[in-house]
Motif scaffolding. Structure first.
Motif, PDB file in Angstrom:
ATOM      1  N   THR A 160       4.330  20.309 -35.401  1.00  0.00           N
ATOM      2  CA  THR A 160       5.652  19.656 -36.534  1.00  0.00           C
ATOM      3  C   THR A 160       5.365  20.255 -37.386  1.00  0.00           C
ATOM      4  OG1 THR A 160       3.674  17.712 -37.818  1.00  0.00           O
ATOM      5  CG2 THR A 160       4.952  17.529 -35.784  1.00  0.00           C
ATOM      6  N   ASP A 161       5.786  20.924 -39.009  1.00  0.00           N
ATOM      7  CA  ASP A 161       6.698  21.119 -40.070  1.00  0.00           C
ATOM      8  C   ASP A 161       5.517  21.032 -40.763  1.00  0.00           C
ATOM      9  OD1 ASP A 161       8.709  22.292 -38.863  1.00  0.00           O
ATOM     10  OD2 ASP A 161      10.328  21.631 -40.645  1.00  0.00           O
ATOM     11  N   GLU A 162       4.809  19.772 -40.881  1.00  0.00           N
ATOM     12  CA  GLU A 162       3.476  19.425 -41.651  1.00  0.00           C
ATOM     13  C   GLU A 162       2.154  20.229 -41.033  1.00  0.00           C
ATOM     14  OE1 GLU A 162       0.957  14.997 -43.027  1.00  0.00           O
ATOM     15  OE2 GLU A 162       2.475  15.009 -41.592  1.00  0.00           O
ATOM     16  N   GLN A 163       2.345  20.116 -39.685  1.00  0.00           N
ATOM     17  CA  GLN A 163       1.002  20.720 -38.923  1.00  0.00           C
ATOM     18  C   GLN A 163       1.023  22.448 -39.584  1.00  0.00           C
ATOM     19  OE1 GLN A 163       1.636  19.339 -35.229  1.00  0.00           O
ATOM     20  NE2 GLN A 163      -0.440  18.835 -35.089  1.00  0.00           N
ATOM     21  N   LEU A 164       2.288  22.820 -39.757  1.00  0.00           N
ATOM     22  CA  LEU A 164       2.701  24.572 -39.233  1.00  0.00           C
ATOM     23  C   LEU A 164       2.019  25.134 -40.762  1.00  0.00           C
ATOM     24  CD1 LEU A 164       5.656  24.997 -37.434  1.00  0.00           C
ATOM     25  CD2 LEU A 164       2.890  26.038 -37.154  1.00  0.00           C
ATOM     26  N   THR A 165       3.074  23.978 -41.701  1.00  0.00           N
ATOM     27  CA  THR A 165       2.212  23.797 -43.392  1.00  0.00           C
ATOM     28  C   THR A 165       1.081  23.595 -43.472  1.00  0.00           C
ATOM     29  OG1 THR A 165       4.789  23.138 -43.290  1.00  0.00           O
ATOM     30  CG2 THR A 165       2.984  23.680 -45.524  1.00  0.00           C
ATOM     31  N   THR A 166      -0.228  23.184 -43.116  1.00  0.00           N
ATOM     32  CA  THR A 166      -1.691  23.081 -43.127  1.00  0.00           C
ATOM     33  C   THR A 166      -1.948  23.800 -43.097  1.00  0.00           C
ATOM     34  OG1 THR A 166      -0.727  19.769 -42.954  1.00  0.00           O
ATOM     35  CG2 THR A 166      -3.095  21.157 -43.187  1.00  0.00           C
ATOM     36  N   ALA A 167      -1.732  24.394 -42.040  1.00  0.00           N
ATOM     37  CA  ALA A 167      -2.327  25.669 -41.066  1.00  0.00           C
ATOM     38  C   ALA A 167      -2.409  26.445 -42.130  1.00  0.00           C
ATOM     39  CB  ALA A 167      -2.027  25.614 -39.935  1.00  0.00           C
ATOM     40  N   LEU A 168      -1.590  26.860 -42.950  1.00  0.00           N
ATOM     41  CA  LEU A 168      -0.854  28.493 -43.734  1.00  0.00           C
ATOM     42  C   LEU A 168      -2.048  27.748 -45.606  1.00  0.00           C
ATOM     43  CD1 LEU A 168       2.956  28.723 -42.869  1.00  0.00           C
ATOM     44  CD2 LEU A 168       0.944  30.125 -42.572  1.00  0.00           C
ATOM     45  N   GLN A 169      -1.472  26.678 -45.077  1.00  0.00           N
ATOM     46  CA  GLN A 169      -2.274  26.296 -46.883  1.00  0.00           C
ATOM     47  C   GLN A 169      -3.703  26.439 -46.876  1.00  0.00           C
ATOM     48  OE1 GLN A 169      -0.748  22.843 -47.667  1.00  0.00           O
ATOM     49  NE2 GLN A 169       1.482  23.452 -48.546  1.00  0.00           N
ATOM     50  N   ASP A 170      -3.964  25.639 -45.285  1.00  0.00           N
ATOM     51  CA  ASP A 170      -5.975  25.604 -45.028  1.00  0.00           C
ATOM     52  C   ASP A 170      -6.292  27.383 -45.046  1.00  0.00           C
ATOM     53  OD1 ASP A 170      -5.721  23.142 -45.427  1.00  0.00           O
ATOM     54  OD2 ASP A 170      -6.024  23.404 -42.969  1.00  0.00           O
ATOM     55  N   ALA A 171      -5.397  28.147 -44.268  1.00  0.00           N
ATOM     56  CA  ALA A 171      -5.936  29.787 -44.285  1.00  0.00           C
ATOM     57  C   ALA A 171      -5.387  30.215 -45.691  1.00  0.00           C
ATOM     58  CB  ALA A 171      -5.183  30.069 -43.183  1.00  0.00           C
ATOM     59  N   LEU A 172      -5.302  30.226 -47.021  1.00  0.00           N
ATOM     60  CA  LEU A 172      -4.606  31.128 -48.418  1.00  0.00           C
ATOM     61  C   LEU A 172      -3.246  30.975 -48.054  1.00  0.00           C
ATOM     62  CD1 LEU A 172      -8.602  31.608 -49.586  1.00  0.00           C
ATOM     63  CD2 LEU A 172      -7.423  28.972 -49.678  1.00  0.00           C
ATOM     64  N   LEU A 173      -2.813  30.671 -47.523  1.00  0.00           N
ATOM     65  CA  LEU A 173      -0.891  31.247 -47.190  1.00  0.00           C
ATOM     66  C   LEU A 173       0.236  30.426 -47.769  1.00  0.00           C
ATOM     67  CD1 LEU A 173      -1.238  33.200 -43.836  1.00  0.00           C
ATOM     68  CD2 LEU A 173      -1.880  34.714 -46.557  1.00  0.00           C
ATOM     69  N   PRO A 174      -0.366  29.922 -49.176  1.00  0.00           N
ATOM     70  CA  PRO A 174       0.079  28.783 -49.528  1.00  0.00           C
ATOM     71  C   PRO A 174       2.100  29.138 -49.736  1.00  0.00           C
ATOM     72  CG  PRO A 174      -1.082  29.363 -51.795  1.00  0.00           C
ATOM     73  CD  PRO A 174      -1.387  30.328 -50.479  1.00  0.00           C
ATOM     74  N   ASP A 175       1.965  30.492 -49.892  1.00  0.00           N
ATOM     75  CA  ASP A 175       3.458  31.155 -50.087  1.00  0.00           C
ATOM     76  C   ASP A 175       3.607  31.083 -49.060  1.00  0.00           C
ATOM     77  OD1 ASP A 175       2.685  31.863 -52.971  1.00  0.00           O
ATOM     78  OD2 ASP A 175       1.872  34.116 -53.359  1.00  0.00           O
TER      79      ASP A 175
END
Length: 210
Positions: free
Chosen positions: A150-165
């Protein structure tokens, strides 16, 4: 009218002679290149490569021997076992065969003999992760389709890897290998791990991505 049709049909070969000659030359080069590669692989690769037992309770290597295509031996009769819950560090000087060992464990190094056992749900992080061109969501979910998450899973993974941009650019299409810096590529590889949540992670050059 009939003469004109016959002349036009036969003239096609004359008009396209240069293209046909170039096509034939290219084909001959490719076929000879393929034949040379096949001959080299048959001569260099050992008859028995490492046998992998995918489903096991631990990472194991028994009597593992690694060689280079030139025949030079990197590792002779090695034994390795990493049980669940253990953290194992493989270290050595450059060129000693650490990456080759990982390739043998993954089953993609043909110049290896012995037996390798891997647990299920094992994920490898190479030194230079591969990111396909296209949408960022596809690069993150690779090799699985992005539709599996899901988009939420993809977004959470990027944020947790410190790639919020990058979390807001899931649908952007680009050449991510060239677009992202080396550090961002390492973080994106970590985001893959956080997304897929494997039971085992084998990281090549792990300390460079800390």
């Amino acid at each position: 009218n009939a003469f004109d049709r016959v002349q036009a049909s036969l003239s096609w070969f004359v008009d396209n002679y240069d293209s046909l000659a170039a096509w034939r030359a290219t084909t001959e080069r490719l076929t000879s290149f393929e034949a040379a590669l096949s001959k080299e692989n048959q001569a260099a690769a050992p008859a028995d490569t490492a046998q992998a037992a995918t489903y096991s309770g631990a990472i194991e290597a028994n009597d593992l021997t690694l060689q280079l295509p030139t025949g030079a031996t990197l590792l002779q009769g090695a034994m390795l076992r990493a049980a669940p819950g253990e953290h194992t560090l493989v270290q050595g000087p450059s060129g000693s065969g650490k990456t080759t060992l990982f390739r043998a464990l993954a089953g993609i190094w043909p110049w290896a003999t012995g037996r390798v056992a891997l647990p299920a749900h094992t994920m490898f992080i190479p030194q230079r992760p591969y990111f396909p061109d296209g949408a960022l969501r596809d690069a993150l979910a690779y090799p699985e389709p992005a539709s599996a998450y899901t988009d939420e899973q993809l977004t959470t993974a990027l944020q947790d890897a410190l790639l919020p941009d990058l979390a807001a650019r899931l649908n952007d299409r680009d050449n991510w290998t060239q677009k992202l810096s080396g550090g961002e590529q390492q973080r994106l590889a970590i985001a893959r791990v956080l997304l897929k949540q494997p039971a085992w992670v084998l990281a090549d050059e792990a300390t460079s991505a800390l």
